[in-house]
Design a protein around this motif. Structure first.
Motif, PDB file in Angstrom:
ATOM      1  N   ASN A   1       3.030  47.200 -22.319  1.00 10.27           N
ATOM      2  CA  ASN A   1       1.822  47.743 -23.180  1.00 10.27           C
ATOM      3  C   ASN A   1       0.886  46.725 -23.641  1.00 10.27           C
ATOM      4  N   GLN A   2       0.687  44.992 -23.506  1.00 11.52           N
ATOM      5  CA  GLN A   2       0.551  44.581 -24.142  1.00 11.52           C
ATOM      6  C   GLN A   2      -0.275  42.955 -23.033  1.00 11.52           C
ATOM      7  N   SER A   3      -1.037  42.551 -23.034  1.00 14.66           N
ATOM      8  CA  SER A   3      -1.796  42.109 -21.904  1.00 14.66           C
ATOM      9  C   SER A   3      -1.121  40.501 -22.216  1.00 14.66           C
ATOM     10  N   LEU A   4      -1.915  39.599 -21.213  1.00  9.50           N
ATOM     11  CA  LEU A   4      -1.858  38.718 -21.719  1.00  9.50           C
ATOM     12  C   LEU A   4      -2.050  37.461 -22.620  1.00  9.50           C
ATOM     13  N   ALA A   5      -3.967  37.781 -22.810  1.00  7.62           N
ATOM     14  CA  ALA A   5      -4.534  37.847 -24.373  1.00  7.62           C
ATOM     15  C   ALA A   5      -3.458  37.947 -24.878  1.00  7.62           C
ATOM     16  N   GLN A   6      -3.459  38.604 -25.490  1.00  9.54           N
ATOM     17  CA  GLN A   6      -2.621  40.242 -26.421  1.00  9.54           C
ATOM     18  C   GLN A   6      -1.616  39.325 -26.612  1.00  9.54           C
ATOM     19  N   VAL A   7      -0.705  38.037 -26.034  1.00 13.07           N
ATOM     20  CA  VAL A   7       0.864  37.977 -26.342  1.00 13.07           C
ATOM     21  C   VAL A   7       0.811  36.533 -25.933  1.00 13.07           C
TER      22      VAL A   7
END
Length: 148
Positions: free
Chosen positions: A63-69
């Motif tokens: 549920n998370q994008s590249l930027a979020q991680v």
């Protein structure tokens, strides 16, 4: 335009025994262009990849994008994504975009990803590269603008 997205724990590209691009975690992109590909296809793929949610959240759901991680991208040009394997045993590459235009589109695509605030490492267009990665999951997503 075709892009194979592989979620990875680490990846690098080596040219002539020298590491030219390396990421710790994020996406490895194999990027190919065919005749007629341009700004529309580049914008579509860059937008989809920048917002792709395939990293686990606190509940273990993708549920998370590249930027979020805090991940990065290792982008590799790969004209062989347009191999024609219908006849014989030697693939044909006449459907791949001309090298000059494909290189311009590849550079523009990588810049579009950077415009989303993403860190993008690359190989070298047209070079003989050795790419290594540890696929995470494995998670592999394919974007093909012919399906738009």
């Amino acid at each position: 335009m075709r892009v194979v997205v592989q979620r990875s724990k680490e990846a690098q590209v080596v040219i002539k025994q020298k590491v030219v691009g390396q990421i710790s975690h994020g996406f490895v992109l194999l990027v190919g262009f065919t005749e007629g590909d341009g700004e529309k296809e580049i914008n579509y793929c860059a937008n989809k990849i920048a917002k792709l949610r395939v990293f686990s959240d606190s509940d273990g759901k993708m549920n998370q994008s590249l930027a979020q991680v805090g991940g990065s991208i290792l982008s590799i040009s790969q004209f062989t994504l347009y191999a024609d394997t219908r006849k014989g045993n030697r693939p044909g590459f006449s459907k791949a975009q001309t090298p000059q235009l494909a290189e311009e589109n590849y550079q523009q695509f990588n810049q579009q990803l950077r415009n989303f605030g993403l860190n993008v490492e690359t190989g070298e267009f047209g070079a003989d590269m050795q790419v290594s990665l540890q696929n995470d999951g494995p998670v592999t997503i394919i974007y093909d603008t012919a399906e738009l």
